[in-house]
Motif scaffolding. Structure first.
Motif, PDB file in Angstrom:
ATOM      1  N   HIS A  88     -43.692   1.663  43.198  1.00 52.02           N
ATOM      2  CA  HIS A  88     -43.707   2.702  44.226  1.00 52.02           C
ATOM      3  C   HIS A  88     -44.428   3.936  43.692  1.00 52.02           C
ATOM      4  N   GLN A  89     -45.059   4.649  44.586  1.00 51.91           N
ATOM      5  CA  GLN A  89     -45.689   5.906  44.185  1.00 51.91           C
ATOM      6  C   GLN A  89     -44.614   6.912  43.788  1.00 51.91           C
ATOM      7  N   LYS A  90     -44.795   7.580  42.665  1.00 52.74           N
ATOM      8  CA  LYS A  90     -43.832   8.549  42.185  1.00 52.74           C
ATOM      9  C   LYS A  90     -44.446   9.941  42.172  1.00 52.74           C
ATOM     10  N   TYR A  91     -43.689  10.863  42.731  1.00 58.84           N
ATOM     11  CA  TYR A  91     -44.124  12.246  42.748  1.00 58.84           C
ATOM     12  C   TYR A  91     -43.497  12.989  41.564  1.00 58.84           C
ATOM     13  N   LYS A  92     -43.933  14.203  41.361  1.00 55.75           N
ATOM     14  CA  LYS A  92     -43.460  14.981  40.207  1.00 55.75           C
ATOM     15  C   LYS A  92     -41.950  15.102  40.205  1.00 55.75           C
ATOM     16  N   ILE A  93     -41.357  15.375  41.380  1.00 60.99           N
ATOM     17  CA  ILE A  93     -39.904  15.558  41.429  1.00 60.99           C
ATOM     18  C   ILE A  93     -39.175  14.258  41.113  1.00 60.99           C
ATOM     19  N   ASP A  94     -39.792  13.116  41.463  1.00 59.21           N
ATOM     20  CA  ASP A  94     -39.186  11.825  41.145  1.00 59.21           C
ATOM     21  C   ASP A  94     -39.139  11.603  39.634  1.00 59.21           C
ATOM     22  N   LYS A  95     -40.232  11.974  38.967  1.00 59.56           N
ATOM     23  CA  LYS A  95     -40.290  11.804  37.514  1.00 59.56           C
ATOM     24  C   LYS A  95     -39.291  12.717  36.811  1.00 59.56           C
ATOM     25  N   VAL A  96     -39.171  13.942  37.298  1.00 61.86           N
ATOM     26  CA  VAL A  96     -38.217  14.873  36.692  1.00 61.86           C
ATOM     27  C   VAL A  96     -36.783  14.421  36.972  1.00 61.86           C
ATOM     28  N   ALA A  97     -36.553  13.912  38.196  1.00 60.95           N
ATOM     29  CA  ALA A  97     -35.215  13.418  38.549  1.00 60.95           C
ATOM     30  C   ALA A  97     -34.826  12.244  37.667  1.00 60.95           C
ATOM     31  N   GLU A  98     -35.797  11.397  37.321  1.00 60.95           N
ATOM     32  CA  GLU A  98     -35.513  10.273  36.422  1.00 60.95           C
ATOM     33  C   GLU A  98     -35.057  10.780  35.060  1.00 60.95           C
ATOM     34  N   SER A 153     -32.490  -4.336  38.222  1.00 63.06           N
ATOM     35  CA  SER A 153     -32.761  -2.904  38.080  1.00 63.06           C
ATOM     36  C   SER A 153     -31.484  -2.099  38.279  1.00 63.06           C
ATOM     37  N   LYS A 154     -31.477  -0.915  37.689  1.00 61.73           N
ATOM     38  CA  LYS A 154     -30.455   0.068  38.029  1.00 61.73           C
ATOM     39  C   LYS A 154     -30.793   0.635  39.407  1.00 61.73           C
ATOM     40  N   LEU A 155     -29.791   1.214  40.061  1.00 57.05           N
ATOM     41  CA  LEU A 155     -30.045   1.904  41.319  1.00 57.05           C
ATOM     42  C   LEU A 155     -30.787   3.203  41.025  1.00 57.05           C
ATOM     43  N   THR A 156     -31.464   3.722  42.024  1.00 57.34           N
ATOM     44  CA  THR A 156     -32.243   4.948  41.854  1.00 57.34           C
ATOM     45  C   THR A 156     -31.672   6.050  42.743  1.00 57.34           C
ATOM     46  N   PRO A 157     -30.791   6.899  42.204  1.00 57.28           N
ATOM     47  CA  PRO A 157     -30.218   7.978  43.010  1.00 57.28           C
ATOM     48  C   PRO A 157     -31.293   8.967  43.462  1.00 57.28           C
ATOM     49  N   ASP A 158     -31.091   9.527  44.656  1.00 58.98           N
ATOM     50  CA  ASP A 158     -31.999  10.568  45.136  1.00 58.98           C
ATOM     51  C   ASP A 158     -31.957  11.770  44.195  1.00 58.98           C
ATOM     52  N   SER A 159     -33.051  12.524  44.188  1.00 61.06           N
ATOM     53  CA  SER A 159     -33.112  13.708  43.327  1.00 61.06           C
ATOM     54  C   SER A 159     -31.998  14.696  43.663  1.00 61.06           C
ATOM     55  N   GLU A 160     -31.634  14.787  44.952  1.00 59.55           N
ATOM     56  CA  GLU A 160     -30.570  15.708  45.351  1.00 59.55           C
ATOM     57  C   GLU A 160     -29.221  15.287  44.761  1.00 59.55           C
ATOM     58  N   VAL A 161     -28.992  13.962  44.699  1.00 61.55           N
ATOM     59  CA  VAL A 161     -27.736  13.462  44.141  1.00 61.55           C
ATOM     60  C   VAL A 161     -27.680  13.737  42.636  1.00 61.55           C
ATOM     61  N   VAL A 162     -28.799  13.524  41.961  1.00 63.27           N
ATOM     62  CA  VAL A 162     -28.863  13.815  40.526  1.00 63.27           C
ATOM     63  C   VAL A 162     -28.565  15.293  40.291  1.00 63.27           C
ATOM     64  N   TYR A 163     -29.147  16.131  41.136  1.00 68.25           N
ATOM     65  CA  TYR A 163     -28.907  17.574  41.041  1.00 68.25           C
ATOM     66  C   TYR A 163     -27.422  17.881  41.211  1.00 68.25           C
ATOM     67  N   ALA A 164     -26.772  17.230  42.182  1.00 69.04           N
ATOM     68  CA  ALA A 164     -25.361  17.479  42.453  1.00 69.04           C
ATOM     69  C   ALA A 164     -24.495  17.093  41.256  1.00 69.04           C
ATOM     70  N   PHE A 165     -24.838  16.001  40.582  1.00 65.41           N
ATOM     71  CA  PHE A 165     -24.083  15.598  39.394  1.00 65.41           C
ATOM     72  C   PHE A 165     -24.197  16.664  38.310  1.00 65.41           C
ATOM     73  N   HIS A 166     -25.386  17.218  38.136  1.00 63.66           N
ATOM     74  CA  HIS A 166     -25.554  18.266  37.132  1.00 63.66           C
ATOM     75  C   HIS A 166     -24.791  19.529  37.530  1.00 63.66           C
ATOM     76  N   GLY A 239     -33.942  23.666  49.796  1.00 63.71           N
ATOM     77  CA  GLY A 239     -35.023  24.210  48.995  1.00 63.71           C
ATOM     78  C   GLY A 239     -34.616  24.700  47.630  1.00 63.71           C
ATOM     79  N   SER A 240     -33.334  24.429  47.249  1.00 64.54           N
ATOM     80  CA  SER A 240     -32.854  25.004  45.976  1.00 64.54           C
ATOM     81  C   SER A 240     -33.000  24.055  44.788  1.00 64.54           C
ATOM     82  N   ILE A 241     -33.461  22.821  45.022  1.00 66.26           N
ATOM     83  CA  ILE A 241     -33.554  21.867  43.925  1.00 66.26           C
ATOM     84  C   ILE A 241     -34.675  22.275  42.963  1.00 66.26           C
ATOM     85  N   ASN A 242     -34.297  22.469  41.716  1.00 62.82           N
ATOM     86  CA  ASN A 242     -35.301  22.874  40.727  1.00 62.82           C
ATOM     87  C   ASN A 242     -34.887  22.333  39.368  1.00 62.82           C
ATOM     88  N   PHE A 243     -35.559  21.302  38.923  1.00 66.52           N
ATOM     89  CA  PHE A 243     -35.235  20.667  37.632  1.00 66.52           C
ATOM     90  C   PHE A 243     -36.161  21.172  36.523  1.00 66.52           C
TER      91      PHE A 243
END
Length: 245
Positions: A88-98, A153-166, A239-243
């Protein structure tokens, strides 16, 4: 005893038996003159009763879906074909979320305890939630030019979910935020349970013919309880997600 007295006695016995029978009949919950007209029975009707009925309806629907999926699976017992994960195409936020997801995978026992305290989830649910979303590997369905295949494969949580865990490690959350995590756990842990029972994460029959799956027929993801929106539940602000920090 003469014949007249005998007839009178028998008549009185029959009347007594009839009265006893009618009394017994009316003392039952379905008697015509008893509980059906009791005002105490009507007191059970209300919001709580409607909620129970709705929960029961949803339970029956899910049971029927699970039964249907099980019966379908039993008639299609063919060996799984395995292949490589789709690209799949990965954007910058996807790479940072990983990268941030990898940090969640490295959490210590103390981090899990802090996550549990701040979200209001018990320790075991917190452990299972993290394991399902970040650690466990599953057979996930996909299609190529040869048809259905599976990849591990492992599941791939959305970037927002990863943010919420942090965010959950930063301190105690609000009631709305805890409510969101409670519903997240309800969805993910039921999803995990269904997958452990043999349900696919997404139903292969729901393939859209190109690049993903439709919501119906349902897989484990769709059969689990619905989740609240992150933004609507105020876990994050739009708009507050910032990794980057």
């Amino acid at each position: 005893m003469n014949e007249s007295s005998s007839k009178l006695t028998n008549k009185n016995k029959k009347q007594g038996e009839s009265s006893t029978s009618n009394a017994t009949k009316n003392d039952t919950p379905n008697g015509k003159n008893h509980w059906n007209n009791s005002p105490s029975k009507k007191k059970g009707k209300g919001k709580n009763n409607n909620k129970r009925k709705e929960e029961e309806r949803r339970r029956r629907v899910e049971e029927e879906r699970q039964k249907s999926e099980t019966e379908t699976g039993e008639t299609m017992k063919t060996p799984k074909r395995y292949g490589e994960p789709p690209v799949h195409q990965k954007y910058k936020i996807d790479k940072v979320a990983e990268r941030k997801a990898d940090e969640v995978r490295e959490w210590s026992k103390e981090d899990i305890q802090e996550f549990s305290r701040n979200t209001g989830l018990n320790i075991q649910d917190s452990i299972n939630l993290r394991s399902h979303m970040f650690l466990n590997e599953y057979d996930l369905p996909w299609y190529d030019n040869k048809g259905l295949y599976y990849y591990k494969s492992k599941l791939t949580p959305d970037s927002e979910v990863v943010y919420a865990f942090h965010k959950a490690l930063e301190g105690n959350l609000t009631l709305e935020q805890k409510k969101w995590f409670s519903q997240l756990a309800a969805h993910e842990l039921e999803e995990q349970k269904l997958m452990n029972m043999g349900k696919d994460y997404r139903n292969p029959k729901a393939w859209n013919g190109k690049d993903g799956f439709n919501p119906y027929p349902p897989g484990a993801h769709e059969m689990a309880p619905a989740q609240l929106s992150l933004v609507n539940s105020q876990v994050i602000q739009k708009g507050s997600i910032n990794f980057s920090v």
